[in-house]
Scaffold this motif. Structure first.
Motif, short mmCIF file in Angstrom:
data_model
loop_
_atom_site.label_atom_id
_atom_site.label_comp_id
_atom_site.label_asym_id
_atom_site.label_seq_id
_atom_site.Cartn_x
_atom_site.Cartn_y
_atom_site.Cartn_z
N VAL A 1 -10.59 6.35 -7.64
CA VAL A 1 -9.96 6.52 -6.32
C VAL A 1 -8.46 6.32 -6.48
O VAL A 1 -8.03 5.37 -7.14
N SER A 2 -7.68 7.19 -5.89
CA SER A 2 -6.22 7.07 -5.99
C SER A 2 -5.74 5.93 -5.10
O SER A 2 -6.43 5.51 -4.16
N TRP A 3 -4.53 5.43 -5.40
CA TRP A 3 -4.03 4.33 -4.55
C TRP A 3 -3.83 4.80 -3.13
O TRP A 3 -4.01 4.04 -2.19
N ARG A 4 -3.48 6.10 -2.96
CA ARG A 4 -3.32 6.64 -1.61
C ARG A 4 -4.61 6.53 -0.83
O ARG A 4 -4.64 6.12 0.33
N ASP A 5 -5.71 6.93 -1.48
CA ASP A 5 -7.00 6.87 -0.78
C ASP A 5 -7.42 5.42 -0.51
O ASP A 5 -8.08 5.13 0.49
N LEU B 1 -5.22 -2.39 -5.75
CA LEU B 1 -4.81 -1.48 -4.67
C LEU B 1 -3.93 -0.35 -5.20
O LEU B 1 -4.08 0.81 -4.81
N PHE B 2 -3.00 -0.69 -6.11
CA PHE B 2 -2.05 0.31 -6.59
C PHE B 2 -2.48 0.96 -7.92
O PHE B 2 -1.71 1.71 -8.50
N ASN B 3 -3.68 0.63 -8.41
CA ASN B 3 -4.14 1.16 -9.68
C ASN B 3 -3.14 0.88 -10.81
O ASN B 3 -2.88 1.72 -11.66
N LEU B 4 -2.58 -0.31 -10.77
CA LEU B 4 -1.65 -0.77 -11.81
C LEU B 4 -2.24 -2.00 -12.47
O LEU B 4 -3.02 -2.73 -11.88
N ASP C 1 9.61 8.94 -6.38
CA ASP C 1 10.69 9.90 -6.26
C ASP C 1 10.23 11.21 -5.60
O ASP C 1 10.95 12.20 -5.62
N SER C 2 9.03 11.20 -5.05
CA SER C 2 8.54 12.42 -4.41
C SER C 2 8.80 12.35 -2.91
O SER C 2 9.03 11.29 -2.36
N THR C 3 8.74 13.50 -2.30
CA THR C 3 8.87 13.53 -0.84
C THR C 3 7.48 13.39 -0.26
O THR C 3 6.70 14.34 -0.23
N LEU C 4 7.16 12.19 0.12
CA LEU C 4 5.82 11.90 0.64
C LEU C 4 5.87 11.78 2.15
O LEU C 4 6.92 11.53 2.72
N GLU C 5 4.69 11.93 2.78
CA GLU C 5 4.61 11.58 4.19
C GLU C 5 5.09 10.13 4.30
O GLU C 5 4.77 9.31 3.43
N PRO C 6 5.81 9.79 5.38
CA PRO C 6 6.40 8.45 5.48
C PRO C 6 5.38 7.33 5.29
O PRO C 6 5.69 6.30 4.70
N GLU C 7 4.16 7.54 5.75
CA GLU C 7 3.20 6.42 5.69
C GLU C 7 2.69 6.14 4.28
O GLU C 7 1.97 5.18 4.07
N PHE C 8 3.06 7.01 3.32
CA PHE C 8 2.68 6.75 1.94
C PHE C 8 3.87 6.45 1.05
O PHE C 8 3.74 6.34 -0.17
N ARG C 9 5.06 6.35 1.66
CA ARG C 9 6.23 5.99 0.89
C ARG C 9 6.24 4.50 0.62
O ARG C 9 6.12 3.70 1.55
N ILE C 10 6.33 4.14 -0.66
CA ILE C 10 6.32 2.72 -1.02
C ILE C 10 7.74 2.19 -1.05
O ILE C 10 8.58 2.71 -1.78
#
Lengths: 623, 623
Positions: free
Chosen positions: B176-180, B208-211, B254-263
């Protein structure tokens, strides 16, 4: 069953909720819990206030009445019954379902801002008060104690509080005099540096003074409180019961005793003011010991800094460990009880095929046989006499509307017990008077395996009962079956059939460790909705066990069955038993033969004896 | 082991306890708990403050220093060690003994009236603060938060907080990705009507962050907090780790993400002020979700009315249920781990008779073989390599002073595990390289019976692990033997080897029900003080079970062993096993042969393969 019409009653209640004669300020909601002032499981008719106001008379439920609403919280056992017994003024709150609000949440959702919620401070336990008050406060409301019970003000034909004569128990029954019990209690108090102990539970008062009563059905207790100081004993009790010469003699009320053993008898109703006086007179570091389940009213009588609260009182713990006299009494009671059941089952075997025996008739017959036994006092709970689908209703009690006729085609489950002056019994047997199906036998045998797994379990000293619960389920679980109740409860000695602080259940964690002398039930079951119920229950005594390595001298325990009633071998699929389990059944039946057989012989009950011998033929295991 | 001389240190500490630079008012006592700011079980060297001030470096202990006294509370595992490591400035408080005072009682007994007791509010969990503050308050003292850690002010050579590079885990490891994961977390937050969630446990941040990281030995975690809002993600982390392109890519910084997924990445040390800002900006009904074990400092940052505290966070619960990718990873890790152990045991079998293999050499050799396996990262805990009497010390770790040589006359117990990028292992095997005595075999076989009883148990959905604990003990209990630790703990997936919220222990009651996908250990044992220790531990996966009646569609569960390492048949007294248990061992060994055998073959480890085949010969049961 038609519902009770409560429109007028609710109107009256809502009036007194605003009447300055009863409330300092109007209350916008009034809580009517199930209990009495002693947090008893079984209550007297005068304490059935929730049933009076709502019509719903199940054993568990809390009513809350607001200016607009009336709501009743109860659990799954009673959804159907409550729905039948209550009229449309009431909303049924089904506890355990996901969408059902808690009482606190519901109150918060319906009350206008800054409301007062009233409750009788004698009926609500201190721990419940605390939780409820906190939740209401955080939403801007207040929980307030209403001194006069508002139900009582509108209950014009409320029965009187019972005040029946007392029974005195001598040393041959109790093993320890009340004086020695007071000495032991004071030594526990000294250990905890406590100056006063308040006895609030009815069975604890009865046990402490070696007295019994009959104020509450099935429970040989009487309404009373006691306050024990290091040098004083106060007994709060009403009526002319203290005029009885036997009681006066027993309590040595007219003797010249050392002051610390002189019992001061005071009116039942004076407990609060007397306790407040105790509270007001405490010096720093003088603590007062109370159960944390004592009523809010009594708990508040002692300033917070002086309270010493525990979940189990020293009396509760001492009472649970039966001494030699009590254990012998329990043995005798169980032998007599077995005699009565052998008579009953022998009678049923003959009568059931005629199609004339109903559940109620069978229950009455069981009581008749029991009442023929020496020292019989009353039943220890309402007999569960259930056949076929009724057997699957775990807390069933036959009434004319549900009364079913026993037949050779259905399983019959009888869970019953009695109070004898020497002990309390509680036994369940599941019988088939025709030919059980393979599936019925299979289920019965898994239940039996669970029963044996607990009964024969060996465990180290200090083990808590809840750690044994899964043993009772393992055989059922292996096949995908289970039962939704605990496996066992503590049993009193001519006292309440349910008592703490020990038991065998997946639900509790706060139970006290089992120790030799404790007595619990072992009663796994299996219930197939709409078809049948199976339960096999013995009362068992915790005894020291012999083991090869004895836990490095920590010692070990096991159980000895006190109940000695045959387990119907017709219901057993012998192929599902291990050799050890087979041996257990055969040894158990051998003991039934020897012990109960001798008593049947002595009582000249030859037909029942022949039944016993037939029913206890050794199992032959197919190898 | 000579004690640490702490006279000078204590003098310095007592000075800063009065120094207005660090405390608003002098504190008369200072508490030094074991933990770090994340309530971690394993801590970094910079957090070993209690060891620094006292010399005692066991895993559990709390130091309290007053103007006159210095006292250390620890449990039975560490009485000896603490006594050796501490000088005469210290009083050892032996927890669990009857006469040992609690920290609160002791403080009350030694402090002058109206004292202040200081503690670092970041180190003390909120629930502990509450208990301690209440007890002190009722005795007229105050618990006060001391912002700057007083130990740190005198610890001149304190190591730096580790800040090691991060490992990113892609979907093939995490499933599962951290986004999901954020989406799922927010949906849990919405369910509970919570606007913010504060992640304080290190393994929860990592999951949570897959780190993963390596800031703490054995635990692949890194120092960080996170605060998740419904529309924001804040990660509090230090160092240039966020400069790593792989990490930036992984977190899409560094990507343009939807604001709610910007860390938003923020300094580790800014968590408190940021959280206070969140707390200050809350509208009515906006709640903030925290673990009830979060530090007092962070909990206090949120006004009481806005806190939503739970014992287990939604991340803790989600993390415990492994998905298909994680389960497959755990399987792979356990096969590699088994290869390493087959090599080790084959090597030991040849080397032990020569008398040259010590506990430390054996532990090192185990690590060497493990490190040859793909994706090996580090060990998952300090290897317990113990022979003879050392095996009876449950938390033993060989050090030069205790290091014993393995021999053909003693039992050898190896409890070890590793972190692989695809999973975490934890396995215990007990071996004899000569001829075990009948008593040793008897004890081993009871332990094995307990291991099998849990591993093969079938139980309904919704069962909590603690209800299975007694199954592991039943065979031991029957003979009067027991072990004084729980039976199992949750295991992380390339994360902490001990994790909540499930486990198998008589000690807990608040565990969450077991569900398919959870992974726990099954590790009963038996310990004979001064002679030997036995433990048999597999990591097992909770899987759906097939049963005849399937609990009326409630469904049922059982375990599948992930660990596939032979259980030494030489140690088994086959006559004590039932036919079913015998079959279990043979089927287990057959699976070891097939699965691990294939991998040994693939890796060209032919000698270890021959060892595996020898060790997994089917048991012949004497009928």
């Amino acid at each position: 069953m038609s519902p009770k019409i409560t429109t007028e009653l609710l109107k009256q209640l809502r009036q007194v909720m605003k009447n300055p004669r009863y409330v300092q300020e109007p209350v916008q909601a009034y809580i009517v819990p199930s209990g009495d002032a002693h947090q008893s499981e079984y209550i007297a008719p005068c304490d059935c206030r929730r049933a009076f106001i709502s019509g719903f008379d199940g054993s568990a439920g809390t009513a809350i009445v607001t200016e607009q609403h009336a709501a009743m919280w109860t659990d799954g056992r009673y959804f159907l019954q409550a729905a039948h017994q209550m009229d449309s003024n009431w909303t049924l709150m089904k506890m355990g379902l996901k969408d059902t609000p808690t009482q606190e949440d519901w109150l918060v959702s319906v009350l206008p801002e800054g409301s007062k919620v009233g409750v009788d401070p004698f009926i609500i336990p201190a721990d419940q008060w605390k939780r409820m008050a906190k939740a209401l406060r955080s939403a801007g409301h207040d929980l307030v104690p209403v001194k006069e019970n508002l139900i009582d003000t509108i209950w014009t034909d409320c029965p009187q509080r019972p005040c029946k004569p007392l029974i005195t128990l001598d040393l041959s029954y109790t093993g320890v005099s009340w004086r020695d019990k007071i000495v032991a209690l004071r030594s526990k108090m000294a250990e905890r540096k406590v100056m006063w102990f308040v006895v609030t539970a009815l069975d604890e008062v009865a046990w402490l003074f070696n007295l019994r009563g009959s104020d509450v059905e099935y429970n040989p207790v009487f309404f009373a409180y006691a306050v024990i100081g290091m040098n004083t004993i106060r007994l709060f009790i009403d009526g002319d019961r203290m005029m009885d010469p036997a009681v006066r003699e027993h309590l040595q009320l007219d003797s010249t005793l050392e002051p610390e053993f002189r019992i001061q008898v005071m009116p039942y109703g004076s407990i609060l003011s007397e306790l407040q006086a105790v509270g007001a007179g405490l010096s720093p570091k003088e603590k007062v010991w109370l159960s944390d389940k004592a009523s809010y009213a009594l708990t508040e009588a002692i300033p917070k800094a002086y309270r010493y609260l525990t979940p189990y009182t020293p009396i509760c713990i001492a009472k649970a460990v039966k001494n030699a006299a009590e254990t012998e009494g329990m043995r005798r009671a169980h032998i007599k009880d077995a005699v009565a059941l052998c008579e009953l089952f022998n009678w049923l075997e003959k009568e059931v095929p005629k199609g004339t025996v109903t559940e109620i008739i069978a229950a009455d017959k069981a009581e008749e046989f029991r009442s023929q036994q020496k020292d019989f006092v009353e039943l220890s709970f309402a007999t569960i006499s259930s056949t076929g689908p009724n057997g699957a209703i775990i807390h069933y009690k036959p009434v004319p509307e549900t009364n079913r006729t026993l037949s050779v085609n259905e399983i019959y489950l009888l869970d019953s017990g009695a109070q004898y002056k020497d002990g309390t019994t509680d036994v369940t047997r599941t019988m088939h008077f025709g030919t059980p199906s393979a599936y019925e036998k299979e289920c019965f045998t898994y239940v039996l395996k669970g029963h044996i797994a607990v009964s024969a379990a060996i465990f180290p000293n200090g083990t808590k009962g809840h750690l044994l619960d899964s043993f009772a389920r393992s055989a059922l679980w292996d096949c995908g079956l289970d039962y939704l109740h605990g496996t066992g409860h503590g049993v009193g000695s001519f006292l309440n059939v349910h008592e703490g602080p020990c038991g065998i259940s997946y639900k509790t964690f706060a139970d006290e460790p089992l120790e030799a002398g404790m007595i619990v039930s072992d009663e796994p079951g299996y219930y197939e909705d709409g078809s049948f119920g199976i339960r096999i229950e013995n009362v068992v005594l915790v005894i020291p066990a012999e083991t090869k390595y004895n836990f490095k001298n920590r010692g070990s325990l096991t159980f000895e069955p006190l109940t000695l009633v045959p387990i119907q071998t017709k219901m057993i699929d012998v192929n599902l038993l291990t050799e050890k389990e087979c041996d257990w059944v055969n040894e158990y039946h051998q003991k039934c033969r020897e012990v109960v057989g001798a008593e049947l012989e002595r009582q000249g009950r030859h037909e029942a004896l022949r039944w016993l011998l037939r029913e206890t033929e050794p199992l032959g295991r197919v190898q």
